[in-house]
Design an enzyme around this catalytic site. Sequence first.
Site, PDB file in Angstrom:
ATOM      1  NE  ARG A 134       0.656  -5.129   9.701  1.00 55.23           N
ATOM      2  CZ  ARG A 134      -0.208  -4.497   8.924  1.00 55.23           C
ATOM      3  NH1 ARG A 134       0.209  -3.725   7.945  1.00 55.23           N
ATOM      4  NH2 ARG A 134      -1.499  -4.644   9.096  1.00 55.23           N
ATOM      5  CG  ASP A 151      -7.628  -5.084   4.868  1.00 54.36           C
ATOM      6  OD1 ASP A 151      -7.249  -5.261   6.032  1.00 54.36           O
ATOM      7  OD2 ASP A 151      -7.631  -3.972   4.316  1.00 54.36           O
ATOM      8  CD  GLU A 155      -9.758  -0.730   7.870  1.00 62.67           C
ATOM      9  OE1 GLU A 155      -8.899  -1.330   8.536  1.00 62.67           O
ATOM     10  OE2 GLU A 155      -9.562  -0.324   6.712  1.00 62.67           O
ATOM     11  CD  GLU A 180      -2.943  -1.193   2.278  1.00 63.79           C
ATOM     12  OE1 GLU A 180      -2.696  -0.602   3.328  1.00 63.79           O
ATOM     13  OE2 GLU A 180      -4.000  -1.803   2.060  1.00 63.79           O
TER      14      GLU A 180
END
Length: 843
Positions: free
Chosen positions: A343, A389, A417, A310
């Site tokens: 990660r 995600d 989220e 990202e």
Amino acid sequence: MFIYRAVLFFFVLFLLCNLISLPLVAENGEAGWLRYGRLEPQDAELYQSLPATTVVLGDSLVLKSSQSELVRGVRGMLGRTLRIQANGPTEAAIVIGTVEQINKLEPRFQIPEKFQPDGYLLTRGVIKGKDCIVITGATDRGVLYGVFGFLSRIAQHKTLSVNDLQQPSAPVRWVNEWDNLDGSIERGYAGKSIFFENRKVRDDLTRVSEYGRLLASIGINGCDVSNVNADLHILDPDFIPQLARIANALRPWGVQLGVAVNVSMPKQVGGLDTFDPLDPKVSKWWNEKFDEVYRQIPDFGGVVVKADSEGQLGPSVYKRNPAEAANVIAKALQPHHGIVFYRAFVYDHHLDFNNLKADRARAAYDIFHRLDGKFEDNVIIQIKNGPIDFQVREPASPLFAGLQKSNVAIEVQVAQEYLGQQRHTVFIVPMWKEVLDFDMHVDGKRTPVKDIVAGKSFNRPAGGYVGVTNVGLDTNWLGNHLAMANLYGFGRMAWNPELSSQTIADEWTRLTFNNDPQVVQTVTNIQLESWPTYESYTGVLGLQTLTNITGPHYGPAPESQENNGWGQWIRAEKDAVGMDRSVATGTGYVGQYSPDVQKMYETAANTPDDLILFFHHLPYTYKLRNGKTVIQTIYDSHYAGAEKTQDFVAQWKGLRGRIDDERYHDVLAQLKYQSGHAIVWRDAINDWFHKISGIADEQGRVGNHPGRTEAESMQLNGYTPFELKSWEGASGGGKVVQCVEPAKSCTATMKFDGAPGWYEVDVEYFDVMGGDAKFRVSVGDQLVEEWTADRQLPGREPTADSSVRKRIKGLALRKGDVIKIEGISNQRDPAALDYVELIPLEQ
Ligand code: GCW
């Protein structure tokens, strides 16, 4: 005069009585599950024989916290202040100390079992001839956990006559905070950072200590305080002493500090001309950097790394791989016993939508599996629970079984989220547990994810749990009292994944509210039903959360999934929907699982309904195991889900008077809001699928809303029509009205021509960020309701994110009544309106 004195006397008496009956702690949620509310006398009887003294063996910081916590808890719950003795015991006492300290005092004291690090034992025993309660562990931290365990038993009215040995399932139990140095929090829904403001560590770190205490009480032993989208200056020479202050605040609670670093730091802020992980200059830079850190924070826990993901720079710049990037940092941390959490959330966000083989879900396994065995021993690969995600439902990431010679941790998101951002109640523990219990069938053997992350399956020395938490300065930490069950549950589950979701919810409710059976039953019930409910109106059949993925990830916006590089596609077409991830005809993702798991997911016939569209592209008319078609299941579950949220409100109302008013009203308001927004979700998703598929709802509900009048078809004065960018975000194909001129009064009126009677009048309006419009509703000349649109919702213009339902109950309407909605705009909020719905009330 006499009368005056008498009045004064009674007035003072009245004041005193009120003062005495006030709760000791304000019930604003700040105490979380550590309320230590006073027990009723009949419940306190169980602890009549509790010793009056405590003996604390040692004076380390953590033991001092153990002692003060014990005194605080007993005083709060039982109204007794324990006497503190450094030596002894000279009478019956609660003795707290490590096994070593206890054995020094009383060599005959037998510890029945071997402790895991951080494990503890609550027991009774004779010490120096006195009958004692003993709270002990191999380490100071274990003792502290024992004290919390002991107090938790009292708060839940459990007996203390036990031999309670508690051992954590895994050594690594961390939280991650995505806090930025300017004080904002990425995906934080409860105010500003408790750690940072204006690019500095906050002066007042009281909330940090209190957070450390909450974390310790559930066995969390590490906290990464900065966003994984790392700030390049986090380890600048003048920042390290500030981080040391955070470490000081957490240390008494046994919580180690960590931060996120960016692999490009040696070049971008370190003065080097490269950040190539194989360049000796780079390794020297990291070595020196960590020497500097550890000089000031000797117990620094380690770092988390997000790279090549990202937009974050990564080793790919130099054609190096994640192992090379992780290892250069890991080696620099090794002399200090620090850890690198690397990660696995690495993927290309410029995927080609037109390529049917492209699949974001494949990325983590494709990249990391081939590196298995190449990571240093102090590297932990931090893997999100699912391959995409934090969606409302995903299968377990295949990478858990794909790394057998590397340490792994599961990363879950406590911050909601994609799960309603703490404005919707979603208790996530059941979802996490499904992944932890999922059997990866490695080599045909039972291999649940919980055993893999604990290091048991492949005999790994490290591993465990990471929860992205994002608490904020809001008094109640997460912005919604009920959301705290997720933080509590995360810690409890990491400690013991065998605990059932029911047990965790039950414990949390008793500690957070009280032990009233009706409270425990109702709250537990709402919590346990909340995830399936949220799923049923936001992302059924494995479609993932159909939210605005290019926006705030909050309200419904299914269209936003498709036609972009992010790869959260659902491939909805005229006749069929879902991603084909099979080996035979799809992206091949299913092939990343073991053969036994492949058998379950490779064909639609074998795939469970709740993930079927995650794995397969199926006609809307495909018959599911539930006996219904795909499309009818979509319609029905959205109706059932939205209905269920109305029921949560009703269930909660049964608790009036059984819990404090403050939290009762807070949660009631939140559940009511959710019940309105669930209808926005229901209609957006159903309308969207209806339009694409052209298939009618068998029950005739979709696109047909009796009692609803679109604002754009009302008589408008000042209001002008406006079309939403995502048409599905508003009723009637995206048309709404808004009052564009600031500080103006606009009206929308309609004439009632239904049957006379009692009605609920629901006004669907938009509450956009940055401005507070006002609304007034009148029937005829009578003002019946008014409010200010001042909620904190994402979005600067009307969208499904900012759509809110105001319910006005119990209005008597007669034929010919004029219902008028007046919106008063302000600078940034155009007081937009979607529709009015009249619902006849049952008599
Ligand atoms: O879910 C996505 C979030 C990003 C986040 C990213 C990650 C910190 O939308 O905000 O970035 O995951 O996990 O790195």
